[in-house]
Motif scaffolding. Structure first.
Motif, PDB file in Angstrom:
ATOM      1  N   GLU A   1       0.835  -1.195   0.000  1.00 57.22           N
ATOM      2  CA  GLU A   1       0.000   0.000   0.000  1.00 57.22           C
ATOM      3  C   GLU A   1       0.876   1.254   0.000  1.00 57.22           C
ATOM      4  OE1 GLU A   1      -3.819   1.016   2.609  1.00 57.22           O
ATOM      5  OE2 GLU A   1      -2.055   0.639   3.828  1.00 57.22           O
ATOM      6  N   TYR A   2       0.534   2.228  -0.840  1.00 57.27           N
ATOM      7  CA  TYR A   2       1.288   3.475  -0.801  1.00 57.27           C
ATOM      8  C   TYR A   2       0.402   4.659  -1.184  1.00 57.27           C
ATOM      9  CZ  TYR A   2       1.708   3.223  -5.924  1.00 57.27           C
ATOM     10  OH  TYR A   2       1.435   3.153  -7.250  1.00 57.27           O
ATOM     11  N   ALA A   3       0.933   5.850  -0.944  1.00 58.07           N
ATOM     12  CA  ALA A   3       0.168   7.063  -1.214  1.00 58.07           C
ATOM     13  C   ALA A   3       1.040   8.071  -1.940  1.00 58.07           C
ATOM     14  CB  ALA A   3      -0.335   7.664   0.097  1.00 58.07           C
ATOM     15  N   GLY A   4       0.401   8.989  -2.639  1.00 56.96           N
ATOM     16  CA  GLY A   4       1.136  10.047  -3.315  1.00 56.96           C
ATOM     17  C   GLY A   4       0.302  11.317  -3.395  1.00 56.96           C
ATOM     18  N   PHE A   5       1.004  12.458  -3.346  1.00 55.44           N
ATOM     19  CA  PHE A   5       0.325  13.748  -3.460  1.00 55.44           C
ATOM     20  C   PHE A   5       0.574  14.317  -4.841  1.00 55.44           C
ATOM     21  CE2 PHE A   5       0.949  13.432   1.117  1.00 55.44           C
ATOM     22  CZ  PHE A   5      -0.273  13.877   1.603  1.00 55.44           C
ATOM     23  N   LEU A   6      -0.429  15.009  -5.362  1.00 52.69           N
ATOM     24  CA  LEU A   6      -0.266  15.677  -6.643  1.00 52.69           C
ATOM     25  C   LEU A   6       0.832  16.738  -6.577  1.00 52.69           C
ATOM     26  CD1 LEU A   6      -1.486  16.022  -9.525  1.00 52.69           C
ATOM     27  CD2 LEU A   6      -2.901  17.827  -8.555  1.00 52.69           C
ATOM     28  N   HIS A   7       0.970  17.396  -5.421  1.00 48.44           N
ATOM     29  CA  HIS A   7       1.956  18.476  -5.328  1.00 48.44           C
ATOM     30  C   HIS A   7       3.381  17.954  -5.088  1.00 48.44           C
ATOM     31  CE1 HIS A   7       0.777  17.948  -1.044  1.00 48.44           C
ATOM     32  NE2 HIS A   7       2.037  18.269  -0.804  1.00 48.44           N
ATOM     33  N   MET A   8       3.559  16.646  -4.936  1.00 43.90           N
ATOM     34  CA  MET A   8       4.903  16.048  -4.803  1.00 43.90           C
ATOM     35  C   MET A   8       4.970  14.787  -5.647  1.00 43.90           C
ATOM     36  SD  MET A   8       5.082  15.915  -0.647  1.00 43.90           S
ATOM     37  CE  MET A   8       6.843  15.649  -0.629  1.00 43.90           C
ATOM     38  N   PRO A   9       4.877  14.930  -6.969  1.00 47.73           N
ATOM     39  CA  PRO A   9       4.700  13.750  -7.819  1.00 47.73           C
ATOM     40  C   PRO A   9       5.843  12.730  -7.729  1.00 47.73           C
ATOM     41  CG  PRO A   9       5.033  15.741  -9.143  1.00 47.73           C
ATOM     42  CD  PRO A   9       4.878  16.183  -7.734  1.00 47.73           C
ATOM     43  N   GLN A  10       7.004  13.169  -7.234  1.00 44.99           N
ATOM     44  CA  GLN A  10       8.138  12.233  -7.217  1.00 44.99           C
ATOM     45  C   GLN A  10       8.165  11.339  -5.979  1.00 44.99           C
ATOM     46  OE1 GLN A  10       9.533  12.186  -9.956  1.00 44.99           O
ATOM     47  NE2 GLN A  10       9.040  14.219 -10.759  1.00 44.99           N
ATOM     48  N   THR A  11       7.335  11.647  -4.989  1.00 44.74           N
ATOM     49  CA  THR A  11       7.473  10.946  -3.715  1.00 44.74           C
ATOM     50  C   THR A  11       6.373   9.912  -3.504  1.00 44.74           C
ATOM     51  OG1 THR A  11       8.281  13.050  -2.879  1.00 44.74           O
ATOM     52  CG2 THR A  11       7.898  11.315  -1.253  1.00 44.74           C
ATOM     53  N   ARG A  12       6.799   8.698  -3.175  1.00 41.53           N
ATOM     54  CA  ARG A  12       5.889   7.613  -2.875  1.00 41.53           C
ATOM     55  C   ARG A  12       5.904   7.381  -1.366  1.00 41.53           C
ATOM     56  NH1 ARG A  12       5.229   1.704  -5.629  1.00 41.53           N
ATOM     57  NH2 ARG A  12       4.890   2.691  -7.641  1.00 41.53           N
ATOM     58  N   PHE A  13       4.780   7.557  -0.722  1.00 45.11           N
ATOM     59  CA  PHE A  13       4.711   7.423   0.735  1.00 45.11           C
ATOM     60  C   PHE A  13       4.244   6.032   1.120  1.00 45.11           C
ATOM     61  CE2 PHE A  13       4.992  11.854   2.326  1.00 45.11           C
ATOM     62  CZ  PHE A  13       4.872  12.558   1.134  1.00 45.11           C
ATOM     63  N   THR A  14       5.039   5.315   1.922  1.00 44.69           N
ATOM     64  CA  THR A  14       4.555   4.046   2.463  1.00 44.69           C
ATOM     65  C   THR A  14       4.311   4.158   3.965  1.00 44.69           C
ATOM     66  OG1 THR A  14       6.854   3.344   2.606  1.00 44.69           O
ATOM     67  CG2 THR A  14       5.594   2.543   0.726  1.00 44.69           C
ATOM     68  N   ASP A  15       4.837   5.253   4.547  1.00 46.09           N
ATOM     69  CA  ASP A  15       4.629   5.507   5.971  1.00 46.09           C
ATOM     70  C   ASP A  15       3.468   6.507   6.102  1.00 46.09           C
ATOM     71  OD1 ASP A  15       4.647   6.390   8.544  1.00 46.09           O
ATOM     72  OD2 ASP A  15       6.768   6.983   8.577  1.00 46.09           O
TER      73      ASP A  15
ATOM     74  N   PRO B   1      -7.915  22.677  -3.318  1.00 48.23           N
ATOM     75  CA  PRO B   1      -7.835  21.326  -2.756  1.00 48.23           C
ATOM     76  C   PRO B   1      -6.421  20.742  -2.721  1.00 48.23           C
ATOM     77  CG  PRO B   1      -8.881  21.268  -4.932  1.00 48.23           C
ATOM     78  CD  PRO B   1      -8.599  22.707  -4.617  1.00 48.23           C
ATOM     79  N   ILE B   2      -6.213  19.830  -1.786  1.00 43.73           N
ATOM     80  CA  ILE B   2      -5.022  18.974  -1.753  1.00 43.73           C
ATOM     81  C   ILE B   2      -5.451  17.644  -2.374  1.00 43.73           C
ATOM     82  CG2 ILE B   2      -3.406  17.745  -0.240  1.00 43.73           C
ATOM     83  CD1 ILE B   2      -3.879  19.921   1.870  1.00 43.73           C
ATOM     84  N   HIS B   3      -4.643  17.115  -3.280  1.00 41.63           N
ATOM     85  CA  HIS B   3      -4.967  15.823  -3.906  1.00 41.63           C
ATOM     86  C   HIS B   3      -4.102  14.720  -3.332  1.00 41.63           C
ATOM     87  CE1 HIS B   3      -7.521  16.505  -7.561  1.00 41.63           C
ATOM     88  NE2 HIS B   3      -7.367  17.719  -7.083  1.00 41.63           N
ATOM     89  N   LEU B   4      -4.750  13.716  -2.795  1.00 42.57           N
ATOM     90  CA  LEU B   4      -4.032  12.561  -2.259  1.00 42.57           C
ATOM     91  C   LEU B   4      -4.569  11.309  -2.935  1.00 42.57           C
ATOM     92  CD1 LEU B   4      -2.228  11.162  -0.121  1.00 42.57           C
ATOM     93  CD2 LEU B   4      -4.177  11.271   1.446  1.00 42.57           C
ATOM     94  N   SER B   5      -3.661  10.484  -3.448  1.00 43.10           N
ATOM     95  CA  SER B   5      -4.063   9.198  -4.014  1.00 43.10           C
ATOM     96  C   SER B   5      -3.556   8.090  -3.119  1.00 43.10           C
ATOM     97  CB  SER B   5      -3.458   9.001  -5.404  1.00 43.10           C
ATOM     98  OG  SER B   5      -4.148   9.799  -6.332  1.00 43.10           O
ATOM     99  N   ILE B   6      -4.396   7.097  -2.879  1.00 48.59           N
ATOM    100  CA  ILE B   6      -3.964   5.937  -2.114  1.00 48.59           C
ATOM    101  C   ILE B   6      -4.130   4.702  -2.991  1.00 48.59           C
ATOM    102  CG2 ILE B   6      -4.430   4.493  -0.091  1.00 48.59           C
ATOM    103  CD1 ILE B   6      -5.106   6.997   1.455  1.00 48.59           C
ATOM    104  N   TYR B   7      -3.053   3.932  -3.099  1.00 48.04           N
ATOM    105  CA  TYR B   7      -3.045   2.718  -3.911  1.00 48.04           C
ATOM    106  C   TYR B   7      -2.964   1.539  -2.962  1.00 48.04           C
ATOM    107  CZ  TYR B   7      -1.840   6.104  -7.493  1.00 48.04           C
ATOM    108  OH  TYR B   7      -1.868   7.188  -8.329  1.00 48.04           O
ATOM    109  N   SER B   8      -3.969   0.676  -2.997  1.00 54.58           N
ATOM    110  CA  SER B   8      -4.008  -0.398  -2.014  1.00 54.58           C
ATOM    111  C   SER B   8      -4.912  -1.524  -2.489  1.00 54.58           C
ATOM    112  CB  SER B   8      -4.535   0.165  -0.684  1.00 54.58           C
ATOM    113  OG  SER B   8      -4.930  -0.871   0.181  1.00 54.58           O
ATOM    114  N   PRO B   9      -4.577  -2.767  -2.127  1.00 53.21           N
ATOM    115  CA  PRO B   9      -5.486  -3.872  -2.468  1.00 53.21           C
ATOM    116  C   PRO B   9      -6.759  -3.838  -1.620  1.00 53.21           C
ATOM    117  CG  PRO B   9      -3.606  -4.678  -1.196  1.00 53.21           C
ATOM    118  CD  PRO B   9      -3.345  -3.225  -1.483  1.00 53.21           C
TER     119      PRO B   9
END
Ligand code: GDP
Ligand code: NA
Ligand code: MG
Length: 364
Positions: free
Chosen positions: A90-104, A130-138
């Motif tokens: 599972e990980y997350a990413g913000f539109l305003h920081m496209p290079q960073t993949r957050f797992t924490d 708005p702040i855009h947050l995407s979460i990728y998870s099963p």
């Protein structure tokens, strides 16, 4: 096969929403709807401490939202959930920081707070950007939700008096839109007649066709009372069924009860409740997530012709804007325009395929 193509639609819509933000389109334009405004969304609405953040976190199945007293949510948070099935973490990413993949996800929480402050300063002001947050998870269903500041009756912490009205205006600017699905959160331990969420929803959606009523804190109701009148549709009837929820209590949060056990506890609560056992399969956050995802798909499907019209108009406008900028110049704004243009074309294509499949009555 249809399911797969509908999941594709939500995914594509998510990408267009991100492109809109990159281009500065977050609605609020003139008479004609902007592309952003033409896309269906689900907005979470409720009074402070009604349980909005808790509901969002249980839909996602992960802790990631800033907490605290006072007005914590001061910018809209566009939360895009993407279901993955490739076994990745599972990980997350913000539109305003496209290079960073957050797992924490503790860092996700911190970044939401920091990015809120970057725009509003530490002044506790609110901002409609708005702040855009995407979460990728099963664990998630494909869904886009917008978390909005909690409705409040008094200004606190040195906030200007106008903040009460400012928040209401911002929330209203989202839920006013006919294509906004309203997730109206009310705590069961307070009289629904005083619910800010239901009051606002009734105003903007009198027939209740785009409102989903969510009743939190069922576990905190006075002993000997229950919410069956509402949950069984006899009181405060809406077109869509009400869903009852039991989130983590503050004590659970302090004891760091994780989301998996919280969902488990919620399921047990309903299954073993003398009042609600007969409704257990239609209660709880997992059921709510499925209900919303299915509803969003059907709304997208019904709105294909009108979204296509706005997309075609947008494509024309972007084409002429590109002509002005000069197509060969790979400047940043130019590149963004190309992205959104590509997305619009892809969206249009998927819609057309869908319509050609003859499933939507085919009026084109
Ligand atoms: P928000 O301000 O609307 O985002 O509300 P929160 O989700 O932050 O919840 C406010 C407080 O109510 C927190 O301490 C939660 O733990 C608690 N809470 C929320 N939902 C429930 C619930 O269903 N049951 C219980 N017992 N506590 C809840
Ligand atoms: Na809160
Ligand atoms: Mg909150």
């Amino acid at each position: 096969k249809i399911m797969a193509s509908m999941e594709g639609l939500i995914g594509l819509m998510n990408r267009i929403q991100r492109a809109c933000t990159a281009l500065g389109d977050h609605g609020g334009g003139g008479d004609l709807p902007t592309l952003w405004e033409s896309l269906p969304t689900i907005a979470v609405v409720g009074g402070q401490s009604s349980g909005k953040s808790s509901v969002l976190e249980s839909i996602v199945g992960t802790d990631f939202l800033p907490r605290g007293s006072g007005i914590v949510t001061r910018r809209p948070l566009v939360l895009q959930l993407h279901q993955t099935d490739d076994g990745s973490q599972e990980y997350a990413g913000f539109l305003h920081m496209p290079q960073t993949r957050f797992t924490d996800f503790a860092r996700v929480r911190q970044e939401i707070a920091d990015e809120t402050d970057r725009l509003t300063g530490k002044t506790k002001q609110i901002s409609p950007v708005p702040i855009h947050l995407s979460i990728y998870s099963p664990k998630v269903v494909n869904l886009t939700l917008i978390d909005l500041p909690g409705l409040t009756k008094v200004a606190v912490e040195g906030q200007p008096e106008s903040i009460v009205q400012d928040i209401e205006n911002m929330v209203r600017s989202y839920v006013d839109k006919p294509n906004c699905i309203i997730l109206a959160i009310s705590p069961a331990n307070q009289d629904i007649a005083t619910s800010d969420a239901i009051k606002l929803a009734k105003e903007v959606d009198p027939t209740g066709e785009r409102t989903f009523g969510v009743l939190t804190k069922l576990d905190l109701m006075d002993k000997g009372t229950n919410a069956l009148d509402v949950l069984e549709g006899r009181a405060y009837r809406l077109q869509n069924p009400w869903v009852g929820i039991v989130n983590r209590s503050q004590a659970d949060i302090n004891r760091k009860v994780d989301m998996i056990s919280a969902r488990e506890k919620e399921r047990e609560y309903f299954e073993s409740s003398p009042d609600y056992a007969h409704l257990a399969s239609r209660m709880g956050s997992e059921y709510l997530a499925k209900l919303l995802s299915e509803h969003l798909e059907s709304v997208i499907k019904a709105r294909i012709p009108s979204i296509t019209a706005v997309i075609n108009k947008t494509v024309d406008e972007l084409e002429s804007e590109l002509d002005t900028i000069g197509r060969a110049v790979a400047t940043d704004p130019g590149a963004q325009l190309y992205t959104i243009l590509d997305l619009c074309r892809a969206f249009d294509r998927v819609f057309k395929e869908h319509l050609d499949g003859g499933r939507s009555g085919g009026d084109r």
